[in-house]
Each structure stands twice: as C-alpha cells, then as structure tokens.
Design a protein around this motif. Structure first.
Motif, PDB file in Angstrom:
ATOM      1  N   HIS A  11      12.576   5.658  -9.860  1.00  0.00           N
ATOM      2  CA  HIS A  11      11.176   5.896 -10.227  1.00  0.00           C
ATOM      3  C   HIS A  11      10.646   4.712 -11.055  1.00  0.00           C
ATOM      4  N   ARG A  12      11.506   4.233 -11.955  1.00  0.00           N
ATOM      5  CA  ARG A  12      11.129   3.116 -12.815  1.00  0.00           C
ATOM      6  C   ARG A  12      10.820   1.854 -12.012  1.00  0.00           C
ATOM      7  N   TRP A  13      11.736   1.502 -11.099  1.00  0.00           N
ATOM      8  CA  TRP A  13      11.552   0.272 -10.326  1.00  0.00           C
ATOM      9  C   TRP A  13      10.453   0.421  -9.290  1.00  0.00           C
ATOM     10  N   LEU A  14      10.301   1.630  -8.741  1.00  0.00           N
ATOM     11  CA  LEU A  14       9.197   1.879  -7.809  1.00  0.00           C
ATOM     12  C   LEU A  14       7.857   1.695  -8.512  1.00  0.00           C
ATOM     13  N   SER A  15       7.799   2.058  -9.805  1.00  0.00           N
ATOM     14  CA  SER A  15       6.541   1.902 -10.536  1.00  0.00           C
ATOM     15  C   SER A  15       6.163   0.425 -10.620  1.00  0.00           C
ATOM     16  N   MET A  16       7.184  -0.455 -10.733  1.00  0.00           N
ATOM     17  CA  MET A  16       6.914  -1.892 -10.759  1.00  0.00           C
ATOM     18  C   MET A  16       6.429  -2.375  -9.393  1.00  0.00           C
ATOM     19  N   ALA A  17       7.052  -1.871  -8.320  1.00  0.00           N
ATOM     20  CA  ALA A  17       6.632  -2.234  -6.958  1.00  0.00           C
ATOM     21  C   ALA A  17       5.194  -1.772  -6.722  1.00  0.00           C
ATOM     22  N   PHE A  18       4.883  -0.547  -7.187  1.00  0.00           N
ATOM     23  CA  PHE A  18       3.528  -0.007  -7.027  1.00  0.00           C
ATOM     24  C   PHE A  18       2.523  -0.862  -7.806  1.00  0.00           C
ATOM     25  N   THR A  19       2.892  -1.254  -9.037  1.00  0.00           N
ATOM     26  CA  THR A  19       2.010  -2.090  -9.858  1.00  0.00           C
ATOM     27  C   THR A  19       1.712  -3.413  -9.151  1.00  0.00           C
ATOM     28  N   ALA A  20       2.756  -4.027  -8.557  1.00  0.00           N
ATOM     29  CA  ALA A  20       2.564  -5.285  -7.826  1.00  0.00           C
ATOM     30  C   ALA A  20       1.605  -5.074  -6.655  1.00  0.00           C
ATOM     31  N   CYS A  21       1.729  -3.948  -5.971  1.00  0.00           N
ATOM     32  CA  CYS A  21       0.849  -3.649  -4.836  1.00  0.00           C
ATOM     33  C   CYS A  21      -0.600  -3.465  -5.285  1.00  0.00           C
ATOM     34  N   VAL A  22      -0.788  -2.812  -6.446  1.00  0.00           N
ATOM     35  CA  VAL A  22      -2.154  -2.621  -6.965  1.00  0.00           C
ATOM     36  C   VAL A  22      -2.780  -3.984  -7.280  1.00  0.00           C
ATOM     37  N   ILE A  23      -1.987  -4.882  -7.893  1.00  0.00           N
ATOM     38  CA  ILE A  23      -2.481  -6.231  -8.199  1.00  0.00           C
ATOM     39  C   ILE A  23      -2.832  -6.956  -6.901  1.00  0.00           C
ATOM     40  N   ALA A  24      -1.979  -6.809  -5.880  1.00  0.00           N
ATOM     41  CA  ALA A  24      -2.243  -7.440  -4.578  1.00  0.00           C
ATOM     42  C   ALA A  24      -3.545  -6.910  -3.988  1.00  0.00           C
ATOM     43  N   ASN A  25      -3.806  -5.626  -4.165  1.00  0.00           N
ATOM     44  CA  ASN A  25      -5.067  -5.043  -3.679  1.00  0.00           C
ATOM     45  C   ASN A  25      -6.271  -5.717  -4.332  1.00  0.00           C
ATOM     46  N   PHE A  26      -6.202  -5.880  -5.663  1.00  0.00           N
ATOM     47  CA  PHE A  26      -7.324  -6.527  -6.355  1.00  0.00           C
ATOM     48  C   PHE A  26      -7.483  -7.976  -5.882  1.00  0.00           C
ATOM     49  N   ALA A  27      -6.346  -8.670  -5.686  1.00  0.00           N
ATOM     50  CA  ALA A  27      -6.394 -10.056  -5.238  1.00  0.00           C
ATOM     51  C   ALA A  27      -7.090 -10.159  -3.886  1.00  0.00           C
ATOM     52  N   VAL A  28      -6.758  -9.231  -2.993  1.00  0.00           N
ATOM     53  CA  VAL A  28      -7.337  -9.255  -1.646  1.00  0.00           C
ATOM     54  C   VAL A  28      -8.831  -8.922  -1.703  1.00  0.00           C
ATOM     55  N   ILE A  29      -9.188  -7.942  -2.530  1.00  0.00           N
ATOM     56  CA  ILE A  29     -10.610  -7.576  -2.665  1.00  0.00           C
ATOM     57  C   ILE A  29     -11.388  -8.764  -3.250  1.00  0.00           C
ATOM     58  N   GLY A  30     -10.742  -9.478  -4.193  1.00  0.00           N
ATOM     59  CA  GLY A  30     -11.359 -10.661  -4.807  1.00  0.00           C
ATOM     60  C   GLY A  30     -11.688 -11.729  -3.785  1.00  0.00           C
ATOM     61  N   ARG A  31     -10.913 -11.814  -2.715  1.00  0.00           N
ATOM     62  CA  ARG A  31     -11.167 -12.804  -1.652  1.00  0.00           C
ATOM     63  C   ARG A  31     -12.295 -12.357  -0.725  1.00  0.00           C
ATOM     64  N   GLY A  32     -12.745 -11.130  -0.920  1.00  0.00           N
ATOM     65  CA  GLY A  32     -13.809 -10.613  -0.067  1.00  0.00           C
ATOM     66  C   GLY A  32     -13.306  -9.972   1.211  1.00  0.00           C
ATOM     67  N   ASP A  33     -11.985  -9.854   1.360  1.00  0.00           N
ATOM     68  CA  ASP A  33     -11.413  -9.210   2.554  1.00  0.00           C
ATOM     69  C   ASP A  33     -11.302  -7.710   2.326  1.00  0.00           C
ATOM     70  N   ILE A  34     -11.335  -6.968   3.391  1.00  0.00           N
ATOM     71  CA  ILE A  34     -10.912  -5.577   3.281  1.00  0.00           C
ATOM     72  C   ILE A  34      -9.649  -5.465   4.131  1.00  0.00           C
ATOM     73  N   ALA A  35      -8.483  -5.657   3.486  1.00  0.00           N
ATOM     74  CA  ALA A  35      -7.220  -5.659   4.226  1.00  0.00           C
ATOM     75  C   ALA A  35      -6.606  -4.273   4.132  1.00  0.00           C
ATOM     76  N   LEU A  36      -6.775  -3.519   5.185  1.00  0.00           N
ATOM     77  CA  LEU A  36      -6.286  -2.136   5.179  1.00  0.00           C
ATOM     78  C   LEU A  36      -4.784  -2.062   5.002  1.00  0.00           C
ATOM     79  N   TYR A  37      -4.065  -3.037   5.594  1.00  0.00           N
ATOM     80  CA  TYR A  37      -2.597  -2.972   5.521  1.00  0.00           C
ATOM     81  C   TYR A  37      -2.080  -3.104   4.090  1.00  0.00           C
ATOM     82  N   VAL A  38      -2.811  -3.839   3.224  1.00  0.00           N
ATOM     83  CA  VAL A  38      -2.397  -3.948   1.812  1.00  0.00           C
ATOM     84  C   VAL A  38      -2.572  -2.585   1.135  1.00  0.00           C
ATOM     85  N   GLY A  39      -3.670  -1.920   1.486  1.00  0.00           N
ATOM     86  CA  GLY A  39      -3.921  -0.582   0.943  1.00  0.00           C
ATOM     87  C   GLY A  39      -2.875   0.409   1.382  1.00  0.00           C
TER      88      GLY A  39
END
Ligand code: HEM
Length: 73
Positions: A11-39
């Motif tokens: 659960h602990r390490w998954l929370s880190m993986a999830f956090t990285a994915c949330v950051i990746a989502n913001f990064a992708v939105i920042g580029r103006g893309d809507i990348a469904l696969y990141v979501g």
C-alpha cells in the motif's frame, strides 16, 4: 515478513506510484494534451490502493473479533 506487513508495504509503495501518476497527469494537462491513457494508467495503482486499503481498514476489526472468539473458547 508476514502477510499483513506485506500488504501495508505494498500500500505504501503503491501510494508513491499513484503520486507519480498524478504528477504525470498534471504534466500532460500542462502541455495542453488530453491523454486518456495517462488518466487510465493512474487508475491502476488507485484500484490496487483501494483493495489493499480496504484490507488494512478491516484488519483491526477482524483481529479483534478473532480475539473475542478465542476468549470465549
Ligand atoms: C483508495 C482508497 C484507499 C483506502 C481505502 C485506504 C485506506 C488505508 C488504511 C485503512 C490505512 C491504514 C491506516 C492504519 O491503520 O494505520 C492506510 C494507510 C496508508 N495509506 Fe491508504 N487508502 C487508500 C488510498 C491511499 C492513497 C491514494 C494514498 C496516497 C497516495 C494512500 C497512502 C497511504 C499511506 C502512505 C499509508 C500508511 C502506510 C503505512 O502504514 O506504512 N492511501 N490507507
């Protein structure tokens, strides 16, 4: 390492993986893309967090009940 500890560590390490994915989502939105696969990729660790989290939540109640049964016998 026992099973409960293993789930807690997972659960602990998954929370880190999830956090990285949330950051990746913001990064992708920042580029103006809507990348469904990141979501959708973000939902994988979240789903595993939900399962392991429910297990961790139930743990104290289940062990308490087991203890109560042992006391009666
Ligand atoms: C999706 C539904 C989730 C549920 C139902 C859930 C539930 C729980 C429960 C019951 C605990 C144990 C609390 C205790 O007894 O000490 C826990 C611990 C924890 N959760 Fe979650 N959680 C979820 C999602 C998340 C998310 C999204 C994160 C962070 C991104 C997260 C990070 C953590 C961490 C770091 C711990 C402490 C682990 C440890 O003790 O080493 N959880 N969670």
């Amino acid at each position: 390492m026992n099973w409960n500890k293993w789930i807690r560590q997972a659960h602990r390490w998954l929370s880190m993986a999830f956090t990285a994915c949330v950051i990746a989502n913001f990064a992708v939105i920042g580029r103006g893309d809507i990348a469904l696969y990141v979501g959708f990729a973000t939902l994988v660790p979240l789903a595993l967090l939900l399962l392991s989290g429910i297990y961790l939540f139930a743990l104290p109640y289940v062990t308490r009940r087991r203890g109560a049964v042992l006391e009666r016998t």
